[in-house]
Every structure is written in C-alpha cells, then in structure tokens.
Design an enzyme around this catalytic site. Structure first.
Site, PDB file in Angstrom:
ATOM      1  N   TYR A 149       0.851  -1.216   0.000  1.00 39.51           N
ATOM      2  CA  TYR A 149       0.000   0.000   0.000  1.00 39.51           C
ATOM      3  C   TYR A 149       0.877   1.254   0.000  1.00 39.51           C
ATOM      4  CZ  TYR A 149      -2.669   3.840   2.139  1.00 39.51           C
ATOM      5  OH  TYR A 149      -3.217   5.066   2.434  1.00 39.51           O
TER       6      TYR A 149
HETATM    7  P1  NAD Z   1     -12.033   5.687   1.889  1.00 37.16           P
HETATM    8  O1  NAD Z   1     -11.889   4.292   1.383  1.00 37.16           O
HETATM    9  O2  NAD Z   1     -13.084   5.948   2.901  1.00 37.16           O
HETATM   10  O3  NAD Z   1     -12.287   6.663   0.651  1.00 37.16           O
HETATM   11  C1  NAD Z   1     -11.700   6.448  -0.623  1.00 37.16           C
HETATM   12  C2  NAD Z   1     -12.809   6.554  -1.665  1.00 37.16           C
HETATM   13  O4  NAD Z   1     -12.219   6.451  -2.960  1.00 37.16           O
HETATM   14  C3  NAD Z   1     -13.837   5.421  -1.573  1.00 37.16           C
HETATM   15  O5  NAD Z   1     -15.153   5.966  -1.402  1.00 37.16           O
HETATM   16  C4  NAD Z   1     -13.711   4.664  -2.894  1.00 37.16           C
HETATM   17  O6  NAD Z   1     -14.963   4.193  -3.385  1.00 37.16           O
HETATM   18  C5  NAD Z   1     -13.088   5.728  -3.807  1.00 37.16           C
HETATM   19  N1  NAD Z   1     -12.275   5.154  -4.897  1.00 37.16           N
HETATM   20  C6  NAD Z   1     -11.301   4.218  -4.790  1.00 37.16           C
HETATM   21  N2  NAD Z   1     -10.772   3.963  -6.003  1.00 37.16           N
HETATM   22  C7  NAD Z   1     -11.420   4.755  -6.891  1.00 37.16           C
HETATM   23  C8  NAD Z   1     -11.312   4.942  -8.305  1.00 37.16           C
HETATM   24  N3  NAD Z   1     -10.442   4.232  -9.050  1.00 37.16           N
HETATM   25  N4  NAD Z   1     -12.120   5.845  -8.890  1.00 37.16           N
HETATM   26  C9  NAD Z   1     -13.023   6.583  -8.151  1.00 37.16           C
HETATM   27  N5  NAD Z   1     -13.174   6.423  -6.805  1.00 37.16           N
HETATM   28  C10 NAD Z   1     -12.381   5.529  -6.196  1.00 37.16           C
HETATM   29  O7  NAD Z   1     -10.592   6.133   2.418  1.00 37.16           O
HETATM   30  P2  NAD Z   1     -10.169   7.334   3.393  1.00 37.16           P
HETATM   31  O8  NAD Z   1      -9.756   6.770   4.681  1.00 37.16           O
HETATM   32  O9  NAD Z   1     -11.195   8.422   3.339  1.00 37.16           O
HETATM   33  O10 NAD Z   1      -8.848   7.842   2.663  1.00 37.16           O
HETATM   34  C11 NAD Z   1      -8.862   8.977   1.782  1.00 37.16           C
HETATM   35  C12 NAD Z   1      -7.463   9.189   1.228  1.00 37.16           C
HETATM   36  O11 NAD Z   1      -6.573   9.488   2.297  1.00 37.16           O
HETATM   37  C13 NAD Z   1      -6.868   7.980   0.512  1.00 37.16           C
HETATM   38  O12 NAD Z   1      -6.124   8.449  -0.579  1.00 37.16           O
HETATM   39  C14 NAD Z   1      -5.954   7.372   1.547  1.00 37.16           C
HETATM   40  O13 NAD Z   1      -4.892   6.642   0.944  1.00 37.16           O
HETATM   41  C15 NAD Z   1      -5.452   8.612   2.242  1.00 37.16           C
HETATM   42  N6  NAD Z   1      -5.012   8.379   3.619  1.00 37.16           N
HETATM   43  C16 NAD Z   1      -5.928   8.043   4.574  1.00 37.16           C
HETATM   44  C17 NAD Z   1      -5.501   7.850   5.873  1.00 37.16           C
HETATM   45  C18 NAD Z   1      -6.476   7.500   6.964  1.00 37.16           C
HETATM   46  O14 NAD Z   1      -6.027   7.336   8.110  1.00 37.16           O
HETATM   47  N7  NAD Z   1      -7.771   7.391   6.690  1.00 37.16           N
HETATM   48  C19 NAD Z   1      -4.139   7.994   6.209  1.00 37.16           C
HETATM   49  C20 NAD Z   1      -3.241   8.316   5.209  1.00 37.16           C
HETATM   50  C21 NAD Z   1      -3.693   8.545   3.913  1.00 37.16           C
END
Ligand code: NAD
Length: 316
Positions: A149
């Site tokens: 990841y």
């Molecule tokens: P999440 O899974 O709740 O949201 C991601 C959304 O992206 C989902 O609704 C999914 O349906 C959509 N998605 C995935 N692939 C897609 C595609 N190819 N086309 C269109 N939509 C697509 O995740 P989150 O926790 O809200 O994370 C948001 C961002 O923050 C991500 O990029 C994640 O890597 C990053 N991030 C999150 C955290 C955390 O602690 N939550 C920490 C570091 C980084």
C-alpha cells in the site's frame, strides 16, 4: 472555488465535501463506490451533500470516466480516491492498489496538465515513511514504505512531483498520519475499537499494544486540504499533516474505554505484515508553508467519534 473531490463518498472525501459546501464553494464529487467496505455507508456519508444545490456527483472509476469533461471549470482538485488499508495490499490484492492508487492518479494528472486547474491536493500518507530512521519524521527523510500500500501511495506522490517538475502541474501532497473521527472506515483500528467498546465485544489487537501512532482528527485534515488549496507554494510541495503527538495502542484502548464507559476486552493477535512500529510526523513545514496546524486534542476528537458511533450504530 469550484472544487473536484475524488473519493468523495469516502471517510475523508465526504467530510471535505461537506465543509467545502458549508464554505459556499461549488463541488463535484467523483467516486466509484468500490466494494472495500459497504456501499450504503458511503451513500450515507454523502446524504447531506446530495441534497445541496451546489453539489454534483459523478459515479465512476477515475481510470474510465470522461475526466476532461469532469474537470471542466474546476479550480482545485482534492484527490482523495484510493484503495486504502495495508493488510489487503499483499499478494493478489496488489493489482487493485496499483489500479486505484497509481494508474488512476497518473490518468488524473494527465488531464489536469491540459486543464486550467490551479491546484491539485493529493492525499498522501505517512505509510510512505515505513519504519523511519528518526521520529518525529521530517518530510526530507528518505521514504521507505513497509507495505505494498505504502509503495503505491509513494508512487502516486512521485507522479505528483514529476508532473509538477516537468509540466508545472501545481500539486501539493499532504502526508496524512492516521486519520480518525466520525465516518472513519470500518477497517481502521479506532473504528473497530470504539465499536467493541460500545457493544461489549472484544477488540482484536495486532501486536502487544506498544505500537505508537500519530492520530490526526479528520476536521484537521480537512483544514489542511483547504489551506493547501490556496497556499502560495511551489508545484510539487510535500507536507506532513500529523496530529502533533504519538500515542500507544495500549493508551488509546484505555482512553476509548474511559470515554465509552466500559473497559475494552482484548483479543491478542500476532503482528501483521506491513504494520509499522511507530508513526510520528513533524508539523513545522505545514505550519510555515500552509499556516496549518492540528487543533483537536485526541480526547476531544475521540469523543466526537464515540458520539458518532453511538448515534449511527453503523453497519459494517
Ligand atoms: P475511503 O476508502 O473511505 O475513501 C476512498 C474513496 O475512494 C472510496 O469511497 C472509494 O470508493 C473511492 N475510490 C477508490 N478507487 C477509486 C477509483 N479508481 N475511482 C473513483 N473512486 C475511487 O478512504 P479514506 O480513509 O477516506 O482515505 C482517503 C485518502 O486518504 C486515501 O487516498 C488514503 O490513501 C489517504 N489516507 C488516509 C488515511 C487514513 O487514516 N484514513 C491515512 C493516510 C492517507
């Protein structure tokens, strides 16, 4: 501002959408409603936004939709879409991570390059650091992801950097450190922990509880995105977006138990491949370049998350 939010139905994306609408901006959201967790939960996340006259939703995969049309008129892109989570990124799972995190980002940047977009804020991750050489970790530390990841998040961050360097695409990458709060993804530890505390079930703890995490409240992450949207910084800028302190899993478990009014029963499980021992990020660069710093103490943020769980009784 006219904003495009990718991953708009997710945990961070939907919280950002709501805030942008509150501030009077026009927002187009894109989401593929990937099956990583329940579609209904994602639809619920967007319930309020969907009724707002300044919001439009494009349902589809970033690798397939007509991005030229979707980006038309957008000033800022908040790129939150990704396949998150460390554990499924091994083995056959990796292909989905490459698709959603790397290929989708590259395609988005190609279209942004030929658009009038003034800023792309990319949701990067503390996972790019792996088990870092020093803590709290500065942005200049050589990234060394510890999971597939993390490799895909770093690859996409590098794509942001190289589209910035070669074409002047105005990217800012924010390296989020463990985000928590209302709407948190059901696979995340704090979500599982609060659920366990409220329902009296046991919490599966990977490792011995000594792992340290820098927890960042979701509203602070939203603030960082909004600050990054307009800050006067060069293309390709990278900043940590961290909570400003480290807490052990054992202390988190005790705190959630206190807030929920019930000691959490622990089911001890072996450490998982890809999990790092510690995360902790410096926040000086974000303060200097974005005038951003985290505002929410852990106890206050956790209280908000506990209240959300109690009100929603969300289904996984
Ligand atoms: P999440 O899974 O709740 O949201 C991601 C959304 O992206 C989902 O609704 C999914 O349906 C959509 N998605 C995935 N692939 C897609 C595609 N190819 N086309 C269109 N939509 C697509 O995740 P989150 O926790 O809200 O994370 C948001 C961002 O923050 C991500 O990029 C994640 O890597 C990053 N991030 C999150 C955290 C955390 O602690 N939550 C920490 C570091 C980084």
């Amino acid at each position: 501002m006219r904003a495009l939010v990718t991953g708009a139905a997710g945990f961070v994306g939907s919280t950002l959408v709501d805030r942008l609408l509150e501030l009077g901006h026009h927002v187009v959201g894109v989401d593929a409603f990937t099956p990583y967790y329940g579609e209904q939960r994602k639809r619920d996340n967007l319930a309020e936004a969907s009724a707002h006259p300044n919001f439009g939703l494009v349902e589809g995969d970033l690798c397939e939709i007509e991005l030229g049309r979707v980006l038309d008129g957008a000033d800022v892109v908040f790129h939150q879409a990704a396949q998150p989570g460390v554990r499924l990124s091994w083995s056959q799972g990796f292909e989905q991570y490459v698709h959603d995190n790397v290929v989708a980002t590259q395609r988005l940047l190609e279209f942004v390059k030929d658009s009038s977009v003034e800023r792309v804020v990319y949701a990067s991750s503390s996972s790019v650091y792996g088990n870092a050489a020093a803590y709290p970790t500065t942005e200049d530390t050589l990234p060394a992801p510890h999971s597939p990841y993390g490799v895909t998040k770093l690859a996409a961050e590098h794509l942001c950097g190289l589209y910035a360097a070669n074409y002047g695409v105005p990217t800012v990458s924010l390296r989020y450190f463990t985000v928590y709060g209302p709407r948190q993804r059901p696979d995340m530890a704090t979500h599982r922990l609060v659920s366990a505390a409220l329902t009296g079930t046991s919490f599966p703890l990977y490792g011995d509880g000594s792992h340290l995490r820098d927890f960042t409240f979701v509203d602070d992450i939203v603030d960082a995105n909004i600050a990054a949207a307009t800050a006067d910084v060069p293309p390709g800028t990278v900043c940590n977006a961290a909570g400003g302190g480290e807490v052990s899993m054992a202390d988190l478990i005790a705190l959630v138990g206190e807030l929920a009014g019930r000691e959490v029963a622990i089911e001890r499980l072996p450490e998982q491949p890809g999990d790092v021992k510690r995360t902790g990020g410096t926040i000086e660069r974000a303060a200097r370049l974005l005038s951003w710093s985290p505002k929410t103490p852990l106890e206050k943020g956790l209280r908000a998350q506990v209240d959300w769980h109690a009100a929603e009784s969300p289904t996984p």
